[in-house]
Motif scaffolding. Structure first.
Motif, PDB file in Angstrom:
ATOM      1  N   HIS A  83     -10.821  -4.608  -1.671  1.00  0.00           N
ATOM      2  CA  HIS A  83      -9.621  -3.774  -1.595  1.00  0.00           C
ATOM      3  C   HIS A  83      -8.330  -4.586  -1.669  1.00  0.00           C
ATOM      4  CE1 HIS A  83     -11.571   0.073   0.264  1.00  0.00           C
ATOM      5  NE2 HIS A  83     -12.161  -0.309  -0.861  1.00  0.00           N
TER       6      HIS A  83
ATOM      7  N   LEU B  84      -5.470  -4.262  -4.453  1.00  0.00           N
ATOM      8  CA  LEU B  84      -4.111  -3.890  -4.061  1.00  0.00           C
ATOM      9  C   LEU B  84      -3.104  -4.868  -4.666  1.00  0.00           C
ATOM     10  CD1 LEU B  84      -2.064  -2.248  -2.320  1.00  0.00           C
ATOM     11  CD2 LEU B  84      -2.563  -3.879  -0.468  1.00  0.00           C
TER      12      LEU B  84
ATOM     13  N   ARG C 200      -2.901  -4.355  -8.552  1.00  0.00           N
ATOM     14  CA  ARG C 200      -2.180  -3.146  -8.942  1.00  0.00           C
ATOM     15  C   ARG C 200      -0.682  -3.282  -8.675  1.00  0.00           C
ATOM     16  NH1 ARG C 200      -7.180  -1.851  -8.725  1.00  0.00           N
ATOM     17  NH2 ARG C 200      -8.043   0.039  -9.622  1.00  0.00           N
ATOM     18  N   TYR C 201      -0.345  -3.869  -7.556  1.00  0.00           N
ATOM     19  CA  TYR C 201       1.070  -4.061  -7.205  1.00  0.00           C
ATOM     20  C   TYR C 201       1.741  -5.039  -8.179  1.00  0.00           C
ATOM     21  CZ  TYR C 201       5.142  -4.653  -4.188  1.00  0.00           C
ATOM     22  OH  TYR C 201       6.415  -4.673  -3.685  1.00  0.00           O
TER      23      TYR C 201
ATOM     24  N   SER D  55       0.828  -1.201   0.000  1.00  0.00           N
ATOM     25  CA  SER D  55       0.000   0.000   0.000  1.00  0.00           C
ATOM     26  C   SER D  55       0.867   1.258   0.000  1.00  0.00           C
ATOM     27  CB  SER D  55      -0.924  -0.016   1.219  1.00  0.00           C
ATOM     28  OG  SER D  55      -1.762   1.093   1.214  1.00  0.00           O
TER      29      SER D  55
ATOM     30  N   LEU E 248       2.431   1.733  -3.534  1.00  0.00           N
ATOM     31  CA  LEU E 248       1.470   2.245  -4.519  1.00  0.00           C
ATOM     32  C   LEU E 248       1.081   3.688  -4.216  1.00  0.00           C
ATOM     33  CD1 LEU E 248      -0.910  -0.756  -5.203  1.00  0.00           C
ATOM     34  CD2 LEU E 248       0.815   0.203  -6.714  1.00  0.00           C
ATOM     35  N   ARG E 249       0.886   4.004  -2.950  1.00  0.00           N
ATOM     36  CA  ARG E 249       0.505   5.370  -2.572  1.00  0.00           C
ATOM     37  C   ARG E 249       1.600   6.355  -2.989  1.00  0.00           C
ATOM     38  NH1 ARG E 249      -1.589   4.589   2.372  1.00  0.00           N
ATOM     39  NH2 ARG E 249       0.460   4.420   3.303  1.00  0.00           N
TER      40      ARG E 249
ATOM     41  N   GLU F 243      -3.650   5.355  -8.832  1.00  0.00           N
ATOM     42  CA  GLU F 243      -4.063   3.951  -8.779  1.00  0.00           C
ATOM     43  C   GLU F 243      -4.400   3.556  -7.347  1.00  0.00           C
ATOM     44  OE1 GLU F 243      -2.577   0.628 -10.983  1.00  0.00           O
ATOM     45  OE2 GLU F 243      -1.246   1.974 -12.094  1.00  0.00           O
ATOM     46  N   TRP F 244      -3.596   4.017  -6.411  1.00  0.00           N
ATOM     47  CA  TRP F 244      -3.852   3.684  -5.006  1.00  0.00           C
ATOM     48  C   TRP F 244      -5.204   4.245  -4.578  1.00  0.00           C
ATOM     49  CZ3 TRP F 244      -4.444   6.386  -0.407  1.00  0.00           C
ATOM     50  CH2 TRP F 244      -4.426   5.577   0.730  1.00  0.00           C
ATOM     51  N   LYS F 245      -5.493   5.477  -4.955  1.00  0.00           N
ATOM     52  CA  LYS F 245      -6.776   6.091  -4.592  1.00  0.00           C
ATOM     53  C   LYS F 245      -7.951   5.374  -5.250  1.00  0.00           C
ATOM     54  CE  LYS F 245      -4.941  10.696  -3.770  1.00  0.00           C
ATOM     55  NZ  LYS F 245      -4.793  12.047  -4.308  1.00  0.00           N
TER      56      LYS F 245
END
Length: 173
Positions: free
Chosen positions: A142, A146, A149-150, A120, A123-124, A130-132
């Motif tokens: 979620h 996560l 996306r990672y 997290s 990504l943030r 993408e994180w948002k």
């Protein structure tokens, strides 16, 4: 289907951009991997891997605004929307949706709870939009988002190895 044990991903070295660890058995690989464009060859390799395992990969016009792709486990179909302009965008969507296939093969999460905070944070910091966007999904999705996306930010060879780890390296005929 047996659930495979996940291997821990170590926290990132703060001085390296996108130093990612892929979780493989028996060895954990350190991969310095800045966010970079994947090639059409990488896209083709992942598409071939997916189709050889029975996944139907299709490209479609998608009417939902912002939708880039989808994976439908009931009919084992992965959709890549025709909104992409280059190999990097197609790769990101294909690897993201392939991660959902890996989660299906594994029967749930493909990472350890101890890895989620680090994933997290990465990504943030590296891809804040993408994180948002994860927040747009129901809370119960979620973690899956996560992970997807990672994983899409990993080098192609690592995504292919992860696919073999969770979905097997045998090919359906």
């Amino acid at each position: 289907m047996t659930r495979r044990r996940t291997m821990p991903i170590q926290p990132l070295d703060p001085f390296k951009r996108w130093t990612l660890l892929a979780c493989f058995t028996p060895l954990v690989l350190l991969v310095p991997a800045p966010v970079h464009a994947q090639s059409w060859a990488a896209v083709d390799a992942l598409r071939t891997k997916l189709t050889s395992h029975g996944v139907r990969v299709v490209q479609r016009d998608c009417s939902t605004p912002g939708l880039q792709g989808a994976y439908h486990p009931k009919n084992d179909t992965l959709i890549v929307c025709r909104t992409h302009r280059n190999a990097a965008q197609v790769w990101n969507t294909l690897a993201h949706e392939a991660t959902h296939r890996m989660q299906s093969c594994a029967g749930g999460s493909i990472t350890l709870p101890s890895q989620h905070r680090m994933m997290s944070r990465v990504l943030r910091r590296e891809t804040p939009q993408e994180w948002k966007s994860i927040r747009a999904y129901p809370r119960g999705q979620h973690l899956a988002e996560l992970e997807a996306r990672y994983t899409a930010k990993l080098p192609a060879k690592d995504v292919l190895k992860l696919f073999d780890r969770y979905c097997g390296s045998t090919v359906r005929v």
